[in-house]
Design a protein around this motif. Structure first.
Motif, short mmCIF file in Angstrom:
data_model
loop_
_atom_site.label_atom_id
_atom_site.label_comp_id
_atom_site.label_asym_id
_atom_site.label_seq_id
_atom_site.Cartn_x
_atom_site.Cartn_y
_atom_site.Cartn_z
N MET A 1 -6.68 -9.06 -8.01
CA MET A 1 -5.67 -8.14 -7.52
C MET A 1 -5.82 -8.01 -6.00
O MET A 1 -6.93 -7.92 -5.48
CB MET A 1 -5.85 -6.78 -8.18
CG MET A 1 -4.72 -5.85 -7.87
SD MET A 1 -4.73 -4.43 -8.97
CE MET A 1 -5.45 -3.23 -7.90
N LYS A 2 -4.71 -7.99 -5.31
CA LYS A 2 -4.72 -7.92 -3.85
C LYS A 2 -4.95 -6.49 -3.39
O LYS A 2 -4.36 -5.55 -3.93
CB LYS A 2 -3.39 -8.44 -3.32
CG LYS A 2 -3.37 -8.64 -1.84
CD LYS A 2 -2.09 -9.32 -1.42
CE LYS A 2 -2.16 -9.64 0.05
NZ LYS A 2 -0.98 -10.31 0.53
N THR A 3 -5.82 -6.32 -2.39
CA THR A 3 -6.07 -4.98 -1.84
C THR A 3 -5.48 -4.91 -0.45
O THR A 3 -5.43 -5.90 0.29
CB THR A 3 -7.57 -4.69 -1.78
OG1 THR A 3 -8.20 -5.65 -0.95
CG2 THR A 3 -8.19 -4.71 -3.16
N PHE A 4 -5.04 -3.71 -0.08
CA PHE A 4 -4.43 -3.48 1.22
C PHE A 4 -5.28 -2.50 2.01
O PHE A 4 -5.80 -1.53 1.46
CB PHE A 4 -3.01 -2.92 1.07
CG PHE A 4 -2.07 -3.89 0.44
CD1 PHE A 4 -1.46 -4.87 1.20
CD2 PHE A 4 -1.81 -3.84 -0.92
CE1 PHE A 4 -0.60 -5.78 0.63
CE2 PHE A 4 -0.94 -4.73 -1.50
CZ PHE A 4 -0.34 -5.72 -0.72
N LYS A 5 -5.39 -2.74 3.30
CA LYS A 5 -6.13 -1.86 4.19
C LYS A 5 -5.28 -0.61 4.47
O LYS A 5 -4.08 -0.71 4.72
CB LYS A 5 -6.44 -2.60 5.49
CG LYS A 5 -7.28 -1.82 6.45
CD LYS A 5 -7.56 -2.66 7.69
CE LYS A 5 -8.31 -1.83 8.69
NZ LYS A 5 -8.51 -2.56 9.96
N ILE A 6 -5.91 0.55 4.46
CA ILE A 6 -5.20 1.80 4.71
C ILE A 6 -4.97 1.95 6.20
O ILE A 6 -5.87 1.79 7.01
CB ILE A 6 -6.01 3.00 4.18
CG1 ILE A 6 -6.16 2.89 2.67
CG2 ILE A 6 -5.35 4.31 4.56
CD1 ILE A 6 -7.07 3.92 2.07
N TYR A 7 -3.73 2.24 6.55
CA TYR A 7 -3.37 2.43 7.96
C TYR A 7 -3.56 3.90 8.32
O TYR A 7 -2.84 4.76 7.86
CB TYR A 7 -1.94 1.99 8.21
CG TYR A 7 -1.52 2.09 9.64
CD1 TYR A 7 -2.08 1.27 10.61
CD2 TYR A 7 -0.58 3.02 10.05
CE1 TYR A 7 -1.71 1.34 11.92
CE2 TYR A 7 -0.20 3.12 11.37
CZ TYR A 7 -0.78 2.27 12.30
OH TYR A 7 -0.41 2.37 13.61
N ARG A 8 -4.56 4.20 9.14
CA ARG A 8 -4.90 5.58 9.46
C ARG A 8 -4.33 6.03 10.79
O ARG A 8 -4.32 7.22 11.08
CB ARG A 8 -6.41 5.75 9.46
CG ARG A 8 -7.01 5.51 8.10
CD ARG A 8 -8.49 5.79 8.11
NE ARG A 8 -9.12 5.33 6.89
CZ ARG A 8 -9.21 6.04 5.79
NH1 ARG A 8 -8.70 7.24 5.74
NH2 ARG A 8 -9.81 5.55 4.72
#
Length: 94
Positions: A1-8
């Motif tokens: 499953m692809k994970t996405f970086k959280i944009y803070r």
């Protein structure tokens, strides 16, 4: 499953080429004016001066962005508005 970086940094200002939108628009206005000068000039020295001007403008604008205290001007409006008299003289009877 692809994970996405959280944009803070959602509240961070948008920049183009390291400049905020307003300063980038100023830079592009200068570039368009410079192109008009280049088109209608017949001197190689003028063309070189236009390129130097655009380069210096970009350097100055990025320097202002890195040091925002250079563009800090005195505030126009006071912190508070009051009807209190500004004079320190005591006018009432002793």
């Amino acid at each position: 499953m692809k994970t996405f970086k959280i944009y803070r940094n959602i509240r961070k200002r948008a920049t183009i080429m390291g400049l905020p939108i307003a300063l980038f628009a100023l830079m592009m206005t200068a570039v368009i004016g410079s192109l008009l000068v280049i088109i209608f000039s017949f001197s190689f020295l003028v063309i070189i001066m236009v390129f130097l001007f655009n380069g210096m403008l970009y350097i100055v604008l990025t320097h202002f962005i890195k040091n925002p205290s250079l563009m800090h001007f005195k505030k126009v409006f006071p912190q508070s508005i009051s009807n209190k008299k500004q004079s320190h003289l005591y006018y009432e009877g002793y």
